[in-house]
Scaffold this motif. Structure first.
Motif, PDB file in Angstrom:
ATOM      1  N   ILE A 183       1.399  -1.525   0.335  1.00  0.00           N
ATOM      2  CA  ILE A 183      -0.013   0.004   0.765  1.00  0.00           C
ATOM      3  C   ILE A 183       0.530   1.414   0.266  1.00  0.00           C
ATOM      4  O   ILE A 183       0.812   2.198  -0.654  1.00  0.00           O
ATOM      5  CB  ILE A 183      -1.165   0.270   1.446  1.00  0.00           C
ATOM      6  CG1 ILE A 183      -2.279  -1.136   1.239  1.00  0.00           C
ATOM      7  CG2 ILE A 183      -1.745   1.118   1.368  1.00  0.00           C
ATOM      8  CD1 ILE A 183      -2.596  -1.975   2.367  1.00  0.00           C
ATOM      9  N   MET A 184       2.074   0.944   0.588  1.00  0.00           N
ATOM     10  CA  MET A 184       3.020   2.698   0.767  1.00  0.00           C
ATOM     11  C   MET A 184       3.167   2.629  -0.651  1.00  0.00           C
ATOM     12  O   MET A 184       3.805   3.817  -1.399  1.00  0.00           O
ATOM     13  CB  MET A 184       4.122   1.783   1.870  1.00  0.00           C
ATOM     14  CG  MET A 184       3.341   2.117   3.223  1.00  0.00           C
ATOM     15  SD  MET A 184       2.436   3.887   3.652  1.00  0.00           S
ATOM     16  CE  MET A 184       0.851   2.995   3.165  1.00  0.00           C
ATOM     17  N   ARG A 185       3.780   1.268  -1.619  1.00  0.00           N
ATOM     18  CA  ARG A 185       4.020   1.600  -3.185  1.00  0.00           C
ATOM     19  C   ARG A 185       3.229   2.038  -3.951  1.00  0.00           C
ATOM     20  O   ARG A 185       3.521   3.198  -4.431  1.00  0.00           O
ATOM     21  CB  ARG A 185       4.377   0.330  -3.402  1.00  0.00           C
ATOM     22  CG  ARG A 185       5.214   0.470  -4.575  1.00  0.00           C
ATOM     23  CD  ARG A 185       5.198  -0.781  -5.985  1.00  0.00           C
ATOM     24  NE  ARG A 185       6.195  -0.840  -7.198  1.00  0.00           N
ATOM     25  CZ  ARG A 185       5.884  -0.313  -7.684  1.00  0.00           C
ATOM     26  NH1 ARG A 185       4.877   0.162  -7.805  1.00  0.00           N
ATOM     27  NH2 ARG A 185       6.868  -0.289  -8.472  1.00  0.00           N
ATOM     28  N   HIS A 186       1.943   1.514  -3.768  1.00  0.00           N
ATOM     29  CA  HIS A 186       1.022   2.576  -4.302  1.00  0.00           C
ATOM     30  C   HIS A 186       0.686   4.163  -4.375  1.00  0.00           C
ATOM     31  O   HIS A 186       0.593   4.391  -4.399  1.00  0.00           O
ATOM     32  CB  HIS A 186      -0.093   1.772  -3.581  1.00  0.00           C
ATOM     33  CG  HIS A 186      -1.276   2.004  -4.445  1.00  0.00           C
ATOM     34  ND1 HIS A 186      -1.802   2.088  -5.963  1.00  0.00           N
ATOM     35  CD2 HIS A 186      -2.553   2.780  -4.161  1.00  0.00           C
ATOM     36  CE1 HIS A 186      -2.965   2.980  -6.003  1.00  0.00           C
ATOM     37  NE2 HIS A 186      -3.645   3.463  -4.700  1.00  0.00           N
ATOM     38  N   LEU A 187       0.553   4.097  -2.361  1.00  0.00           N
ATOM     39  CA  LEU A 187       0.251   5.635  -2.164  1.00  0.00           C
ATOM     40  C   LEU A 187       1.873   6.200  -2.540  1.00  0.00           C
ATOM     41  O   LEU A 187       1.578   7.508  -3.323  1.00  0.00           O
ATOM     42  CB  LEU A 187       0.421   5.672  -0.666  1.00  0.00           C
ATOM     43  CG  LEU A 187       1.004   6.943   0.120  1.00  0.00           C
ATOM     44  CD1 LEU A 187      -0.282   7.747  -0.376  1.00  0.00           C
ATOM     45  CD2 LEU A 187       0.998   6.981   1.522  1.00  0.00           C
ATOM     46  N   LEU A 188       2.834   5.798  -2.773  1.00  0.00           N
ATOM     47  CA  LEU A 188       4.152   7.155  -3.173  1.00  0.00           C
ATOM     48  C   LEU A 188       4.215   7.041  -4.561  1.00  0.00           C
ATOM     49  O   LEU A 188       5.118   8.149  -5.113  1.00  0.00           O
ATOM     50  CB  LEU A 188       5.005   6.260  -3.001  1.00  0.00           C
ATOM     51  CG  LEU A 188       5.860   5.860  -1.490  1.00  0.00           C
ATOM     52  CD1 LEU A 188       6.646   5.041  -1.194  1.00  0.00           C
ATOM     53  CD2 LEU A 188       6.685   7.567  -1.079  1.00  0.00           C
ATOM     54  N   MET A 189       3.746   5.834  -5.605  1.00  0.00           N
ATOM     55  CA  MET A 189       3.561   6.381  -6.532  1.00  0.00           C
ATOM     56  C   MET A 189       1.745   7.301  -7.208  1.00  0.00           C
ATOM     57  O   MET A 189       1.972   7.972  -8.802  1.00  0.00           O
ATOM     58  CB  MET A 189       2.989   5.055  -7.529  1.00  0.00           C
ATOM     59  CG  MET A 189       4.558   3.439  -7.487  1.00  0.00           C
ATOM     60  SD  MET A 189       6.052   4.436  -7.634  1.00  0.00           S
ATOM     61  CE  MET A 189       5.431   4.989  -9.394  1.00  0.00           C
ATOM     62  N   GLN A 190       1.718   7.519  -5.964  1.00  0.00           N
ATOM     63  CA  GLN A 190       0.501   8.752  -6.491  1.00  0.00           C
ATOM     64  C   GLN A 190       1.060  10.258  -6.138  1.00  0.00           C
ATOM     65  O   GLN A 190       1.853  10.306  -5.781  1.00  0.00           O
ATOM     66  CB  GLN A 190      -0.525   8.266  -5.548  1.00  0.00           C
ATOM     67  CG  GLN A 190      -1.439   7.482  -6.490  1.00  0.00           C
ATOM     68  CD  GLN A 190      -3.292   6.854  -5.825  1.00  0.00           C
ATOM     69  OE1 GLN A 190      -3.312   7.075  -6.277  1.00  0.00           O
ATOM     70  NE2 GLN A 190      -3.132   5.488  -4.479  1.00  0.00           N
ATOM     71  N   LYS A 191      -0.061  10.857  -6.425  1.00  0.00           N
ATOM     72  CA  LYS A 191      -0.062  12.499  -6.498  1.00  0.00           C
ATOM     73  C   LYS A 191      -1.415  12.794  -5.401  1.00  0.00           C
ATOM     74  O   LYS A 191      -2.336  12.577  -5.511  1.00  0.00           O
ATOM     75  CB  LYS A 191       0.321  13.389  -6.861  1.00  0.00           C
ATOM     76  CG  LYS A 191       1.674  12.761  -7.906  1.00  0.00           C
ATOM     77  CD  LYS A 191       1.711  13.941  -9.483  1.00  0.00           C
ATOM     78  CE  LYS A 191       3.419  13.806  -9.468  1.00  0.00           C
ATOM     79  NZ  LYS A 191       4.419  14.224  -8.618  1.00  0.00           N
TER      80      LYS A 191
END
Length: 543
Positions: A268-276
């Motif tokens: 989930i942290m990876r998903h968040l880091l790839m978003q703005k």
């Protein structure tokens, strides 16, 4: 507004009149954060009177309850008047209005919340009660104890389970209160993890809030290039959930939570880091919380960041996907460039995360080294001068803050596979001295971690310049005139003796302490390092 008049009217006036009076007080004091000490006792009595009115829950209209709670929220900014509120009775009144129920009747809380059909005004009452609880718990140790005793955390978990869909502010302030309790009460933190399974609950909150769609065991679907940024309300709730999760994973992450749960969090942290998000500032804040949380997780879980089979990776790095590592590098450089920022809080977490990731995952280390420490070509400029990420990190190796200095040095050391010779090649001996002293590696060698045997290749430019590089500064210096060239032998001897006398004077005054290097690479007083070889040789020579 005269508080004596307000107190007298609270006892005698109708709900409608009380509401109007309190609304006027709230308008006048909405932005007040410092209060007159002379009225301290009156404000304390006002807190008690408000709780008395709020205690008649079924007899008071929601609009009047809301006005009372808004007043109590304003008063709760002053920790000196919270005596009446920070009691079991006071906290239970607020918890009841917030629809939170502790251990005594918490079993059916989920059903009760689902069955309640709240009007908009009733929901505002719940939100104001939660805001009051946040203020009171933050400002009062007594309230924190009572909150633990009446099991507010259990009620909050039940509330969060029931408010996955909708009720933004109810969810937001429930998460904020959970964060405060988990930060201020270690016993509550332990109960949340072991008994209430709050790590799993908060993970589910994040999944819903960030609209995570799984395409593999630990792989979320990548955001569409045309996708809108994370909405502001969702981002707010996600930040509070991340802060609470940070508290819950602060120590011994992995025992109760299990490898599967922690890997889900990493994904989930990876998903968040790839978003703005909607603003660059909020995006940086979101990424900062993600970095902090990842730093708490076992390093073995970090492979989830680069192992995304559905999205694919780069053959050069064993098929691993390095997109999120690049995001972390960009985030680190942005934090370094931030003028006037607190490096210890803003920079060291991401440095630590990248260091541990590089130490334990070969592909991460190889990728980061290619970006941060590419093969040297121009060695005419000192390593700390310039605008590259390497130059910036080398400058940090002599930062005034010990934590920042150590973090930057350790990061570069790990990228060099903990080889002293490789580190000195990129930084120079002067910049690396602090790390080498701390590690006992002044005499050279390697750190304790074992790395792969892949060799570093030097460029032809570096090989040709290597004999002329000053090992202290790490660059090729312009030839300097020799000041002793035109001196006679007597003048040289005089200057040498003068220098010895100066050092001797400083040493006797304890302004400096001459040091030498032991055989094991650690520092010791110069007398000790000079005497030991003599002792060793005298003991070994025999006729």
């Amino acid at each position: 507004m005269d508080l004596n008049n307000l107190l007298s009217k609270l006892e005698t006036d109708s709900d409608e009149d009380i509401e109007k009076l309190l609304q006027q007080y709230n308008r006048e004091n909405n932005h007040t954060f410092t209060f007159d000490q002379k009225e301290e006792s009156l404000r304390s009595k006002l807190c008690q009177s408000l709780l008395t009115v709020l205690g008649r829950q079924t007899q008071v209209q929601p609009c009047c309850q809301r006005a009372c709670l808004e007043t109590l929220r304003i008063l709760s900014r002053d920790k000196r008047v919270l005596g009446p509120v920070a009691t079991r009775e006071g906290m239970l009144v607020l918890a009841g209005l917030a629809r939170l129920h502790g251990g005594e009747d918490g079993g059916d809380n989920h059903n009760r919340l689902q069955e309640d059909t709240q009007t908009e005004e009733e929901e505002r009452v719940v939100v104001e009660a939660l805001k009051c609880l946040c203020n009171v718990v933050f400002n009062s140790a007594a309230a924190q104890q009572v909150g633990a005793d009446v099991q507010l955390a259990r009620g909050l978990c039940a509330c969060l389970t029931a408010t996955h869909r909708g009720h933004h502010e109810v969810g937001l302030f429930s998460l904020r209160l959970l964060f405060l309790l988990s930060a201020l009460r270690p016993d509550v933190r332990g109960g949340l993890r072991r008994e209430l399974h709050a790590v799993r609950l908060l993970t589910e909150v994040l999944e819903h809030t960030l609209d995570v769609r799984w395409v593999g065991p630990y792989e979320a679907a990548p955001p569409d290039s045309q996708a809108l940024p994370i909405p502001a309300e969702n981002n707010e709730r996600a930040m509070e959930a991340l802060k609470a999760l940070f508290n819950l994973t602060l120590s011994d992450a992995g025992e109760e939570d299990g490898d599967h749960q922690l890997r889900l969090i990493s994904a989930i942290m990876r998903h968040l880091l790839m978003q703005k998000t909607e603003t660059e500032e909020k995006t940086e804040e979101a990424h900062s919380h993600a970095v902090n949380l990842l730093s708490n997780l076992p390093v073995c879980c970090l492979d989830v960041l680069i192992d995304v089979p559905v999205q694919g990776g780069v053959e050069e790095y064993s098929g691993k996907n390095m997109d999120v590592v690049q995001v972390l590098l960009d985030f680190m450089e942005k934090r370094i460039d931030k003028q006037g920022s607190n490096y210890k809080e803003g920079l060291t977490p991401v440095l630590s995360l990248l260091t541990e990731g590089s130490r334990h995952h070969r592909e991460i280390r190889r990728y980061i080294k290619a970006q941060v420490l590419p093969p040297l070509k121009d060695v005419k400029i000192r390593p700390e001068i310039g605008t590259t990420i390497r130059n910036k990190l080398v400058r940090l190796m002599t930062h005034v803050d010990m934590g920042v200095k150590q973090s930057a040095a350790e990061f570069l050391f790990v990228l060099c596979k903990e080889s002293v010779d490789n580190l000195l090649k990129y930084t120079g001996y002067g910049n690396a001295a602090g790390l080498l002293v701390a590690r006992g590696l002044l005499a050279g060698g390697r750190g304790e971690t074992q790395y792969s045997e892949d060799e570093d290749s030097d460029t032809e430019e570096y090989k040709s310049a290597k004999p002329f590089i000053n090992p202290i500064t790490g660059h090729v210096e312009e030839p300097m005139p020799n000041p002793m060239e035109e001196m006679t032998e007597e003048q040289k001897e005089y200057e040498a003796q003068k220098l010895v006398n100066m050092f001797d004077k400083l040493s006797r005054q304890n302004l400096i302490r001459p040091m030498g290097v032991r055989k094991d690479g650690t520092l010791a007083p110069l007398d000790e390092t000079l005497c030991r070889p003599a002792e060793d040789s005298s003991g070994s020579d025999s006729d």
